[in-house]
Design an enzyme around this catalytic site. Structure first.
Site, mmCIF file in Angstrom:
data_model
loop_
_atom_site.group_PDB
_atom_site.id
_atom_site.type_symbol
_atom_site.label_atom_id
_atom_site.label_comp_id
_atom_site.label_asym_id
_atom_site.label_seq_id
_atom_site.Cartn_x
_atom_site.Cartn_y
_atom_site.Cartn_z
ATOM 1 N N CYS A 138 -4.451 -1.225 -3.687
ATOM 2 C CA CYS A 138 -3.808 -1.993 -2.622
ATOM 3 C C CYS A 138 -2.303 -1.720 -2.658
ATOM 4 O O CYS A 138 -1.666 -1.882 -3.705
ATOM 5 C CB CYS A 138 -4.093 -3.482 -2.828
ATOM 6 S SG CYS A 138 -3.007 -4.588 -1.914
ATOM 7 N N GLU A 139 -1.751 -1.291 -1.553
ATOM 8 C CA GLU A 139 -0.337 -0.938 -1.545
ATOM 9 C C GLU A 139 0.589 -2.158 -1.595
ATOM 10 O O GLU A 139 1.791 -2.019 -1.811
ATOM 11 C CB GLU A 139 0.001 -0.095 -0.314
ATOM 12 C CG GLU A 139 -0.116 -0.821 1.003
ATOM 13 C CD GLU A 139 0.189 0.093 2.182
ATOM 14 O OE1 GLU A 139 0.721 -0.415 3.175
ATOM 15 O OE2 GLU A 139 -0.111 1.295 2.115
ATOM 16 N N HIS A 140 0.032 -3.354 -1.398
ATOM 17 C CA HIS A 140 0.860 -4.557 -1.417
ATOM 18 C C HIS A 140 1.107 -5.070 -2.835
ATOM 19 O O HIS A 140 2.165 -5.643 -3.103
ATOM 20 C CB HIS A 140 0.205 -5.661 -0.581
ATOM 21 C CG HIS A 140 0.025 -5.287 0.848
ATOM 22 N ND1 HIS A 140 -1.027 -5.724 1.616
ATOM 23 C CD2 HIS A 140 0.755 -4.480 1.655
ATOM 24 C CE1 HIS A 140 -0.928 -5.225 2.836
ATOM 25 N NE2 HIS A 140 0.131 -4.463 2.874
ATOM 26 N N HIS A 141 0.117 -4.885 -3.730
ATOM 27 C CA HIS A 141 0.256 -5.410 -5.087
ATOM 28 C C HIS A 141 -0.002 -4.356 -6.166
ATOM 29 O O HIS A 141 0.116 -4.651 -7.352
ATOM 30 C CB HIS A 141 -0.709 -6.585 -5.303
ATOM 31 C CG HIS A 141 -0.534 -7.690 -4.317
ATOM 32 N ND1 HIS A 141 -1.324 -7.824 -3.189
ATOM 33 C CD2 HIS A 141 0.358 -8.718 -4.271
ATOM 34 C CE1 HIS A 141 -0.935 -8.880 -2.502
ATOM 35 N NE2 HIS A 141 0.080 -9.439 -3.129
ATOM 36 N N GLN B 4 -7.306 -1.532 3.412
ATOM 37 C CA GLN B 4 -8.675 -1.171 3.777
ATOM 38 C C GLN B 4 -8.797 -0.808 5.245
ATOM 39 O O GLN B 4 -9.552 0.102 5.622
ATOM 40 C CB GLN B 4 -9.619 -2.331 3.440
ATOM 41 C CG GLN B 4 -11.089 -2.003 3.702
ATOM 42 C CD GLN B 4 -12.011 -3.122 3.272
ATOM 43 O OE1 GLN B 4 -11.688 -3.896 2.368
ATOM 44 N NE2 GLN B 4 -13.170 -3.236 3.898
ATOM 45 N N HIS C 50 -11.310 -6.984 -3.243
ATOM 46 C CA HIS C 50 -9.885 -6.759 -3.507
ATOM 47 C C HIS C 50 -9.449 -7.622 -4.688
ATOM 48 O O HIS C 50 -9.547 -8.855 -4.636
ATOM 49 C CB HIS C 50 -9.054 -7.107 -2.270
ATOM 50 C CG HIS C 50 -9.270 -6.181 -1.124
ATOM 51 N ND1 HIS C 50 -8.292 -5.318 -0.668
ATOM 52 C CD2 HIS C 50 -10.356 -5.973 -0.339
ATOM 53 C CE1 HIS C 50 -8.773 -4.622 0.360
ATOM 54 N NE2 HIS C 50 -10.018 -5.004 0.570
ATOM 55 N N CYS D 123 -6.536 -8.259 -5.564
ATOM 56 C CA CYS D 123 -5.393 -9.101 -5.209
ATOM 57 C C CYS D 123 -5.852 -10.451 -4.653
ATOM 58 O O CYS D 123 -5.084 -11.406 -4.626
ATOM 59 C CB CYS D 123 -4.479 -8.392 -4.208
ATOM 60 S SG CYS D 123 -5.301 -7.840 -2.702
#
Length: 272
Positions: free
Chosen positions: A162-165, A203, A231, A233
């Site tokens: 996940c590119e956010h976390h 995703q 996920h 996250c």
């Protein structure tokens, strides 16, 4: 005082005229329409103005050199010498060592001593999809074939970050297409999914990238991709909902245009 009295008399006169039917009703005033919003009306500090446009919109699915939506530094990773690759790995390890120190760890203790280097190698592997040339992935696996019925490969396992976390998400992707006199070797569908999964992703974008790349390669009558993933996250942090999963889909061509075709695909997946 006299002005207030005159206004009162005027209002009484209007009410009297209205009751007797001698006063014509005032025309209905249309509400003012707001002006069209232009870029000058936007808050320049809003996310819409500060975030770059999606590469799905700006660029074609496959670049002229065979790369597909590369990151800013993808080409430098591909063209690097062994010495530059070693320097890159060392810089990542040094950054990880700083993170571990700031988190309160002793980077000299036995269990952590070589963790920065191991993590650097792991991250380079997790993101190796940036370095994959789609022509090398597909190679010579596109064949002319007089087949126009649905082709589906189910339950392709994918692992991504996940590119956010920067934590994993993983699950399965199901890919279907209806050929237009060209078919793709079945294993290449899994390799295509793997190429895009081994990047920092969300995703929704991962699902769409697989579908658009397959559509560009084969020019089929239609492409359908469904992905189901868990996920970390959401599971291990934040709301911590351990039983949750996310399903995304991308339908192109006849899968988008014709309900019966879409329903057949979903029925074969057992998702209807």
């Amino acid at each position: 005082m006299s002005e207030h009295k005159d206004n009162e008399n005027h209002n009484l006169k209007r009410e009297h005229e209205s009751v007797n039917g001698t006063h014509s009703p005032r025309p209905v005033v249309q509400p003012k329409r707001s002006k069209l919003i232009t870029s000058s009306h936007f808050d320049l500090n809003s996310p819409l103005q500060t975030r770059p446009a999606s590469p799905l919109i700006l660029n074609p699915p496959i670049d002229s050199d065979g790369l597909s939506w590369p990151s800013h530094g993808a080409r430098s990773r591909i063209d690097q010498t062994p010495e530059e690759a070693a320097e890159r790995e060392k810089r990542i390890a040094d950054a990880v060592r700083t993170i571990l120190t700031e988190l309160g760890e002793d980077t000299n203790r036995e269990g952590i001593l070589e963790t920065p280097e191991r993590y650097a190698r792991a991250m380079l592997f997790f993101t190796k999809g940036y370095e994959d040339n789609i022509r090398d992935v597909i190679k010579h696996a596109v064949f002319e074939e007089n087949h126009d019925e649905m082709v589906i490969v189910r339950d392709i396992e994918i692992y991504s970050l996940c590119e956010h976390h920067l934590v994993p998400f993983f699950g399965k992707v199901h890919i279907g297409y209806i050929p237009n006199k060209r078919v793709l070797g079945l294993s290449k569908l899994a390799r295509l999914a793997e190429m895009y999964a081994r990047r920092f992703q969300v995703q929704e974008r991962l699902t769409k990238q697989i579908a658009m790349a397959l559509s560009e390669i084969l020019k089929p009558r239609g492409v359908a991709v469904v992905m189901e993933a868990t996920h970390m996250c959401m599971v291990s942090r934040g709301v911590q909902k351990t039983g949750s999963s996310t399903t995304t889909s991308c339908m192109l061509g006849c899968f988008r245009d014709h309900q019966k075709t879409r329903e057949e695909f979903l029925t074969l997946l057992g998702r209807k």
